[in-house]
Design a protein around this motif. Structure first.
Motif, PDB file in Angstrom:
ATOM      1  N   THR A  79     -19.995  78.518  52.928  1.00  0.00           N
ATOM      2  CA  THR A  79     -21.255  78.684  52.208  1.00  0.00           C
ATOM      3  C   THR A  79     -22.284  77.678  52.711  1.00  0.00           C
ATOM      4  O   THR A  79     -23.452  78.013  52.908  1.00  0.00           O
ATOM      5  N   ARG A  80     -21.853  76.437  52.925  1.00  0.00           N
ATOM      6  CA  ARG A  80     -22.755  75.387  53.410  1.00  0.00           C
ATOM      7  C   ARG A  80     -23.275  75.739  54.808  1.00  0.00           C
ATOM      8  O   ARG A  80     -24.445  75.539  55.110  1.00  0.00           O
ATOM      9  N   LYS A  81     -22.414  76.301  55.644  1.00  0.00           N
ATOM     10  CA  LYS A  81     -22.797  76.685  57.000  1.00  0.00           C
ATOM     11  C   LYS A  81     -23.865  77.787  56.960  1.00  0.00           C
ATOM     12  O   LYS A  81     -24.844  77.746  57.696  1.00  0.00           O
ATOM     13  N   ARG A  82     -23.669  78.759  56.062  1.00  0.00           N
ATOM     14  CA  ARG A  82     -24.647  79.836  55.904  1.00  0.00           C
ATOM     15  C   ARG A  82     -25.987  79.281  55.414  1.00  0.00           C
ATOM     16  O   ARG A  82     -27.049  79.663  55.891  1.00  0.00           O
ATOM     17  N   TYR A  83     -25.918  78.363  54.474  1.00  0.00           N
ATOM     18  CA  TYR A  83     -27.108  77.718  53.934  1.00  0.00           C
ATOM     19  C   TYR A  83     -27.854  76.955  55.039  1.00  0.00           C
ATOM     20  O   TYR A  83     -29.071  77.098  55.197  1.00  0.00           O
ATOM     21  N   ASP A  84     -27.120  76.172  55.795  1.00  0.00           N
ATOM     22  CA  ASP A  84     -27.739  75.398  56.887  1.00  0.00           C
ATOM     23  C   ASP A  84     -28.403  76.320  57.910  1.00  0.00           C
ATOM     24  O   ASP A  84     -29.479  76.010  58.424  1.00  0.00           O
ATOM     25  N   LYS A  85     -27.757  77.450  58.184  1.00  0.00           N
ATOM     26  CA  LYS A  85     -28.324  78.407  59.132  1.00  0.00           C
ATOM     27  C   LYS A  85     -29.637  78.975  58.597  1.00  0.00           C
ATOM     28  O   LYS A  85     -30.617  79.097  59.331  1.00  0.00           O
ATOM     29  N   LYS A  86     -29.678  79.322  57.317  1.00  0.00           N
ATOM     30  CA  LYS A  86     -30.898  79.858  56.716  1.00  0.00           C
ATOM     31  C   LYS A  86     -32.019  78.815  56.736  1.00  0.00           C
ATOM     32  O   LYS A  86     -33.174  79.139  57.022  1.00  0.00           O
ATOM     33  N   VAL A  87     -31.679  77.578  56.450  1.00  0.00           N
ATOM     34  CA  VAL A  87     -32.681  76.505  56.470  1.00  0.00           C
ATOM     35  C   VAL A  87     -33.214  76.330  57.890  1.00  0.00           C
ATOM     36  O   VAL A  87     -34.424  76.164  58.089  1.00  0.00           O
ATOM     37  N   ILE A 130     -38.654  79.903  51.248  1.00  0.00           N
ATOM     38  CA  ILE A 130     -38.289  78.493  51.025  1.00  0.00           C
ATOM     39  C   ILE A 130     -37.970  78.271  49.552  1.00  0.00           C
ATOM     40  O   ILE A 130     -36.970  77.635  49.216  1.00  0.00           O
ATOM     41  N   LYS A 131     -38.815  78.805  48.687  1.00  0.00           N
ATOM     42  CA  LYS A 131     -38.562  78.654  47.242  1.00  0.00           C
ATOM     43  C   LYS A 131     -37.273  79.364  46.859  1.00  0.00           C
ATOM     44  O   LYS A 131     -36.491  78.841  46.060  1.00  0.00           O
ATOM     45  N   ASP A 132     -37.039  80.546  47.416  1.00  0.00           N
ATOM     46  CA  ASP A 132     -35.865  81.343  47.107  1.00  0.00           C
ATOM     47  C   ASP A 132     -34.579  80.622  47.492  1.00  0.00           C
ATOM     48  O   ASP A 132     -33.640  80.561  46.709  1.00  0.00           O
ATOM     49  N   ILE A 133     -34.555  80.055  48.678  1.00  0.00           N
ATOM     50  CA  ILE A 133     -33.328  79.374  49.113  1.00  0.00           C
ATOM     51  C   ILE A 133     -33.094  78.122  48.284  1.00  0.00           C
ATOM     52  O   ILE A 133     -31.954  77.770  47.996  1.00  0.00           O
ATOM     53  N   GLY A 134     -34.171  77.482  47.862  1.00  0.00           N
ATOM     54  CA  GLY A 134     -34.022  76.318  46.998  1.00  0.00           C
ATOM     55  C   GLY A 134     -33.430  76.674  45.655  1.00  0.00           C
ATOM     56  O   GLY A 134     -32.588  75.975  45.105  1.00  0.00           O
TER      57      GLY A 134
END
Length: 140
Positions: A79-87, A130-134
């Protein structure tokens, strides 16, 4: 002699009317030039304001992205890897918009309205992402 006087009077009257029309036409030309100069100045001010506002928004996006990068979650590694990729994708999109606004002075004036509309759409879309991912990250 009477005919000469009538012709001469008509000629003077016609000449005076032509002078008045020419003066009116010159006045209209001056007014049109002033209006054009005012429009150009307004256009330049609008362009500068748009670019300045866009740069400010891009800078705020950079700050938000940096904050997203610094967040630590207890999420699984996947999950963290997916998050980092999106960021990272958001950061790349923001950088692309920054480059696009810096090159905006090269945009043909006839295409400016379309450029502005498309750029604003892309910038707004990025801001929402950006707001959505936050929000999604804080809910994990």
């Amino acid at each position: 002699m009477v005919i000469t006087a009538v012709v001469l009077t008509c000629g003077i009257t016609v000449s005076a009317q032509e002078d008045k029309r020419a003066a009116a036409a010159r006045k209209q030309v001056v007014e049109a030039e002033n209006n054009l100069n005012d429009a150009k100045a307004d256009s330049a001010r609008n362009f500068e304001k748009f670019v300045t506002d866009a740069r400010d928004t891009i800078k705020k996006n950079q700050e938000s992205i940096a904050e997203l990068k610094s967040r630590k979650t207890d999420a699984a590694k996947k999950t963290r890897k997916r998050y980092d990729k999106k960021v990272e994708e958001l950061e790349q999109k923001n950088a692309a918009l920054k480059e696009k606004i810096e090159d905006s002075a090269q945009v043909d004036s006839s295409k400016w309205a379309a450029f502005k509309r498309e750029f604003k759409h892309d910038l707004d879309k990025l801001g929402l992402a950006i707001k959505d991912i936050g929000v999604k990250n804080t809910g994990e």
